[in-house]
Design a protein around this motif. Structure first.
Motif, short mmCIF file in Angstrom:
data_model
loop_
_atom_site.label_atom_id
_atom_site.label_comp_id
_atom_site.label_asym_id
_atom_site.label_seq_id
_atom_site.Cartn_x
_atom_site.Cartn_y
_atom_site.Cartn_z
N UNK A 93 30.22 65.74 32.26
CA UNK A 93 30.63 65.47 30.88
C UNK A 93 31.35 66.68 30.29
N UNK A 94 30.84 67.87 30.55
CA UNK A 94 31.48 69.08 30.04
C UNK A 94 32.89 69.22 30.60
N UNK A 95 33.02 69.06 31.91
CA UNK A 95 34.34 69.23 32.51
C UNK A 95 35.31 68.13 32.10
N UNK A 96 34.81 66.92 31.90
CA UNK A 96 35.68 65.86 31.41
C UNK A 96 36.30 66.24 30.08
N UNK A 125 38.84 69.56 30.99
CA UNK A 125 40.02 69.44 31.86
C UNK A 125 40.44 68.00 32.11
N UNK A 126 39.71 67.05 31.54
CA UNK A 126 40.01 65.64 31.73
C UNK A 126 39.29 65.07 32.94
N UNK A 127 38.99 63.79 32.86
CA UNK A 127 38.19 63.16 33.92
C UNK A 127 38.90 63.18 35.26
N UNK A 128 40.21 62.94 35.29
CA UNK A 128 40.93 62.88 36.56
C UNK A 128 40.87 64.21 37.30
N UNK A 129 41.11 65.32 36.59
CA UNK A 129 41.07 66.63 37.24
C UNK A 129 39.64 67.00 37.61
N UNK A 130 38.71 66.62 36.78
CA UNK A 130 37.31 66.89 37.12
C UNK A 130 36.92 66.16 38.40
N UNK A 131 37.31 64.91 38.55
CA UNK A 131 37.00 64.17 39.76
C UNK A 131 37.64 64.82 40.98
#
Length: 215
Positions: free
Chosen positions: A21-24, A27-33
């Motif tokens: 959740x923090x990284x979403x 940096x956004x969910x796509x980059x976090x994934x």
């Protein structure tokens, strides 16, 4: 068997622990994934939980992945933004148990350096009768040895311990040793369990702010 001691996990029982959740949000969910697919950050964190040095472990991982260096370092530099907020109703239950004279322990997978900092940031983490912290013990849940070590140190029979954790595998390992367990999914369910065990009254287990929200 009557409960003699209540044991709290910390992450997602007393404090929300949601790195994704923090990284979403950062940096956004796509980059976090993409980052999590390339790097096992939870395994990195497990090394910290086993007693690895906090900064060196995370910064060392960051140096191995230059593309994600700044993002990985956030795990160290902004840890309290990964571990937030406190789960207020659970904190209320901890304090209500202490007020009744019930013995309460913490059993957590957490680095010893982080735990010391967390006790200053979240002062309710100072309220336990005893702390069993993986980074100090050099053992992590669900390793059978960590439960055996708690039993040896606490002086209570396994079937008199009531343990709340959000991860089923941690509870299964405790149950295999005879512990009573509660799968924590929401503080109200934990409150109901404590009432059903006769450890708190319904009134004592009710978080006052929740009652205000109903008015």
């Amino acid at each position: 068997m009557a409960v003699e001691a209540v044991i709290f996990d910390i992450g997602n029982v007393l404090i929300e622990w949601q790195p994704e959740r923090f990284y979403d949000s950062e940096i956004g969910e796509a980059r976090r994934r993409e980052m999590f697919a390339q790097i096992d950050l939870h395994d990195m964190n497990n090394d910290v939980d086993l007693g690895g040095p906090f900064r060196e472990t995370i910064y060392g991982t960051a140096d191995k992945y230059p593309k994600w260096r700044n993002e990985i370092r956030m795990w160290h530099d902004r840890w309290f933004e990964l571990a937030t907020p406190a789960i207020d109703h659970s904190v209320h239950l901890l304090r209500a148990l202490r007020a009744k004279g019930v013995t309460v322990f913490a059993l957590t997978n957490l680095g010893d350096e982080i735990f010391a900092r967390a006790q200053k940031h979240y002062t309710f983490l100072q309220d336990f009768d005893q702390f069993y912290v993986s980074g100090e013990m050099k053992l992590v849940k669900p390793d059978d040895a960590i439960y055996a070590a708690v039993e040896a140190a606490c002086g209570h029979a396994p079937d008199t311990l009531l343990f709340a954790d959000d991860r089923q595998e941690n509870l299964d390992a405790a149950s295999a040793r005879g512990w009573q367990t509660h799968h924590f999914q929401h503080p109200q369910g934990w409150a109901d369990r404590l009432v059903s065990e006769g450890l708190l009254t319904r009134e004592e287990a009710t978080w006052p702010e929740a009652e205000k929200d109903k008015t």
